[in-house]
Design a protein around this motif. Sequence first.
Motif, short mmCIF file in Angstrom:
data_model
loop_
_atom_site.label_atom_id
_atom_site.label_comp_id
_atom_site.label_asym_id
_atom_site.label_seq_id
_atom_site.Cartn_x
_atom_site.Cartn_y
_atom_site.Cartn_z
N VAL B 106 0.85 -1.20 0.00
CA VAL B 106 0.00 0.00 0.00
C VAL B 106 0.88 1.24 0.00
O VAL B 106 1.54 1.54 0.99
N ILE B 107 0.91 1.91 -1.15
CA ILE B 107 1.82 3.06 -1.29
C ILE B 107 0.99 4.32 -1.55
O ILE B 107 0.26 4.40 -2.54
N ILE B 108 1.11 5.27 -0.65
CA ILE B 108 0.42 6.55 -0.81
C ILE B 108 1.47 7.60 -1.16
O ILE B 108 2.41 7.81 -0.40
N GLU B 109 1.29 8.22 -2.32
CA GLU B 109 2.21 9.28 -2.74
C GLU B 109 1.50 10.62 -2.62
O GLU B 109 0.29 10.71 -2.87
N ALA B 110 2.27 11.62 -2.27
CA ALA B 110 1.66 12.94 -2.07
C ALA B 110 1.13 13.48 -3.39
O ALA B 110 1.87 13.59 -4.37
N LYS B 111 -0.17 13.80 -3.41
CA LYS B 111 -0.74 14.43 -4.60
C LYS B 111 -0.25 15.87 -4.69
O LYS B 111 0.16 16.34 -5.74
N ASN B 112 -0.30 16.55 -3.56
CA ASN B 112 0.30 17.89 -3.45
C ASN B 112 1.57 17.74 -2.62
O ASN B 112 1.50 17.48 -1.41
#
Lengths: 111, 308
Positions: B106-112
């Motif tokens: 589960v990888i969450i990358e910064a949208k902003n």
Amino acid sequence: MIALLASIGFMFAVVTFLAGFRMVRRADHQAEVLMHRVNGYCTITLYLVLASVSVAKNFGALYLAAWIIGFILHMMKVALARTKYVMRYGSYMGAALLITWLIVIFTHLPS
Amino acid sequence: MRFPFTGKNSVLKGMDRPAGEAGGPVGEAGWPVGMIAGVCLFLSFFLFSVSWAKDIIVPTDRSTIQGAVDSAAPGDAVVIEDGRYAENVVITKAITVRGRSGYAGVIIEAKNAELPVVKVHGVTGAVVTGVTAKGSNAYGIHFYRSSGCTLSNNRAAANSTGIYLEYSNNNTVSGNVAEGNANEGISLFSSNNNLLSGNNANANSEKGITLLSSSGNTLTGNTADSNYWNGITLWSSNGNTIRNNTALNNTYAMVVSYSEDNDITDNNMMRRIYYLLPVALVYFAIIVYFIEKRLFIIFFSAPSVEAS
């Protein structure tokens, strides 16, 4: 991985250097002549393997040039040791190769 | 003629009780009607007031993590399936956010990139576990004015700061990996009485674990290796317990300044251990030389060798 292989290579280089140093002092020492050659071949082989792996991972002109210079130094040492008149300087060249291996280790240490 | 509702078997017989008898009307089982009504009232109140905790699956139930967080009630769990999500998640209620298979999937990358990847804002009792937070120029995971929260088994990489606790007290931060960040791996600012255990804050461009104006925290079993400057830093932080941590191959293993009454014991610390490597290798090579020489003499011996 490269640092580990370089460490092994450095050890081979040190053993080669010690055997060579003893060989020069006692030319009749057959075991050390053989040791020097076997370890020398192992060292150069490991150097070429390391260079291949390292260049494959990070290809760059300077990178390649550095590895080639290191290989030329190895070959120069072999040539020097086999030339009768400058054979006495072989140990200086051997010591220089140890420094080469140290550079290889330290440039590949994990950050 | 008999009146139909006043006979011996009339349903109104209960109303024939003499005046002054104790208790109210009695049901057929002998329970007072008032008690039954009270129990029913309590049960109905309980059922309507207590919301049962439920799991909200991302992306099955909600397409985004933030959408799931917004729709969750306190006590609910947001379960994230494997995948990459470009979001800046803000958690403002006591929920659990959990990666289904752990941080590797589960990888969450910064949208902003200017905002934290995951921010826990003003919450008591939230849980964040099993996610990777990356790509923020601010923080990977940011706890702000939150307490009693748990942050476990997450990975925060390639951010400015991996995990940042700001004005947050009594939280548990355990088993997280904060590596390859541009500044610190794990940083506490004005955060007290937190427990940091079993975290890895390695290979960050500045420092591993930093406590700034933070007191009463416990750091145990953490690893802060191969950071460019300090492994563990205490600045203006008092009364912390720092035990059984490892800080190897940093420029400085631990830096303590303007800090008092800290219990710093049983930590494994050494600066740039790799600098000693060639020395050890030379010694090892000499041993190898003697062993090898003996073997060569045994297997390839010549008379002159034996004589020498």
